[in-house]
Design a protein around this motif. Structure first.
Motif, mmCIF file in Angstrom:
data_model
loop_
_atom_site.group_PDB
_atom_site.id
_atom_site.type_symbol
_atom_site.label_atom_id
_atom_site.label_comp_id
_atom_site.label_asym_id
_atom_site.label_seq_id
_atom_site.Cartn_x
_atom_site.Cartn_y
_atom_site.Cartn_z
ATOM 1 N N PHE A 5 0.834 -1.201 0.000
ATOM 2 C CA PHE A 5 0.000 0.000 0.000
ATOM 3 C C PHE A 5 0.871 1.255 0.000
ATOM 4 O O PHE A 5 0.545 2.247 -0.660
ATOM 5 C CB PHE A 5 -0.948 0.020 1.202
ATOM 6 C CG PHE A 5 -1.955 -1.100 1.217
ATOM 7 C CD1 PHE A 5 -2.386 -1.711 0.044
ATOM 8 C CD2 PHE A 5 -2.465 -1.557 2.408
ATOM 9 C CE1 PHE A 5 -3.313 -2.746 0.058
ATOM 10 C CE2 PHE A 5 -3.395 -2.585 2.441
ATOM 11 C CZ PHE A 5 -3.820 -3.182 1.263
ATOM 12 N N GLN A 6 1.986 1.214 0.711
ATOM 13 C CA GLN A 6 2.905 2.351 0.749
ATOM 14 C C GLN A 6 3.604 2.551 -0.591
ATOM 15 O O GLN A 6 4.161 3.619 -0.846
ATOM 16 C CB GLN A 6 3.923 2.167 1.867
ATOM 17 C CG GLN A 6 3.310 2.221 3.246
ATOM 18 C CD GLN A 6 4.309 1.900 4.343
ATOM 19 O OE1 GLN A 6 5.496 1.727 4.113
ATOM 20 N NE2 GLN A 6 3.804 1.811 5.569
ATOM 21 N N ASN A 7 3.555 1.530 -1.442
ATOM 22 C CA ASN A 7 4.212 1.597 -2.748
ATOM 23 C C ASN A 7 3.201 1.741 -3.887
ATOM 24 O O ASN A 7 3.519 1.447 -5.037
ATOM 25 C CB ASN A 7 5.089 0.350 -2.949
ATOM 26 C CG ASN A 7 6.210 0.588 -3.924
ATOM 27 O OD1 ASN A 7 6.660 1.708 -4.123
ATOM 28 N ND2 ASN A 7 6.662 -0.480 -4.570
ATOM 29 N N GLY A 8 1.968 2.161 -3.561
ATOM 30 C CA GLY A 8 1.008 2.468 -4.608
ATOM 31 C C GLY A 8 -0.070 1.440 -4.879
ATOM 32 O O GLY A 8 -0.966 1.680 -5.682
ATOM 33 N N TRP A 9 0.005 0.282 -4.256
ATOM 34 C CA TRP A 9 -1.050 -0.715 -4.409
ATOM 35 C C TRP A 9 -2.239 -0.304 -3.557
ATOM 36 O O TRP A 9 -2.082 0.392 -2.557
ATOM 37 C CB TRP A 9 -0.559 -2.102 -4.000
ATOM 38 C CG TRP A 9 0.458 -2.678 -4.946
ATOM 39 C CD1 TRP A 9 1.807 -2.462 -4.919
ATOM 40 C CD2 TRP A 9 0.204 -3.508 -6.062
ATOM 41 N NE1 TRP A 9 2.411 -3.132 -5.959
ATOM 42 C CE2 TRP A 9 1.447 -3.792 -6.678
ATOM 43 C CE3 TRP A 9 -0.942 -4.073 -6.612
ATOM 44 C CZ2 TRP A 9 1.567 -4.590 -7.807
ATOM 45 C CZ3 TRP A 9 -0.827 -4.882 -7.739
ATOM 46 C CH2 TRP A 9 0.419 -5.134 -8.331
ATOM 47 N N ALA A 10 -3.427 -0.761 -3.934
ATOM 48 C CA ALA A 10 -4.647 -0.440 -3.191
ATOM 49 C C ALA A 10 -5.602 -1.632 -3.264
ATOM 50 O O ALA A 10 -5.497 -2.462 -4.177
ATOM 51 C CB ALA A 10 -5.321 0.791 -3.783
ATOM 52 N N MET A 11 -6.510 -1.692 -2.317
ATOM 53 C CA MET A 11 -7.533 -2.730 -2.346
ATOM 54 C C MET A 11 -8.523 -2.429 -3.480
ATOM 55 O O MET A 11 -8.788 -1.277 -3.786
ATOM 56 C CB MET A 11 -8.290 -2.801 -1.017
ATOM 57 C CG MET A 11 -7.457 -3.303 0.152
ATOM 58 S SD MET A 11 -6.822 -4.997 -0.040
ATOM 59 C CE MET A 11 -8.334 -5.959 -0.117
#
Length: 97
Positions: free
Chosen positions: A18-24
């Protein structure tokens, strides 16, 4: 056998992503990220490198390519949600950029 991420393993595996741009993905137990490249050749080259790892690990992404943009969704269909394989492939995709 691959297992769905437990509540205990979910945060340590997913938080760095998530900190690297991924999201649910809304409405499903999956993660997504959009990768943007300089041009189509760079995007397609990255997809080819990622595909080699996906095949090696027998874990294939859902993805869509339009010109220099690649939209990726990762989820493990065998467990109907996220597994450690998704986190592993996401980390590899990030490293291949």
């Amino acid at each position: 056998m691959t297992e769905r991420l437990s509540e205990e393993t979910r945060k340590p595996l997913l938080e760095p992503l998530f900190q690297n741009g991924w999201a649910m993905v809304e409405g499903r137990d999956a993660i997504t990220k959009t990768f943007e490249f300089e041009n189509f050749v760079d995007a397609f080259g990255w997809m080819t490198r990622a595909a080699i790892w996906a095949e090696k690990w027998n874990h294939h992404p859902e993805w869509r390519n339009v010109y220099k943009t690649v939209e990726v969704v990762l989820s493990t269909h065998d467990v109907d949600g996220l597994s450690a394989l998704d986190a592993k492939l996401a980390r590899k995709m990030d490293a291949l950029v």
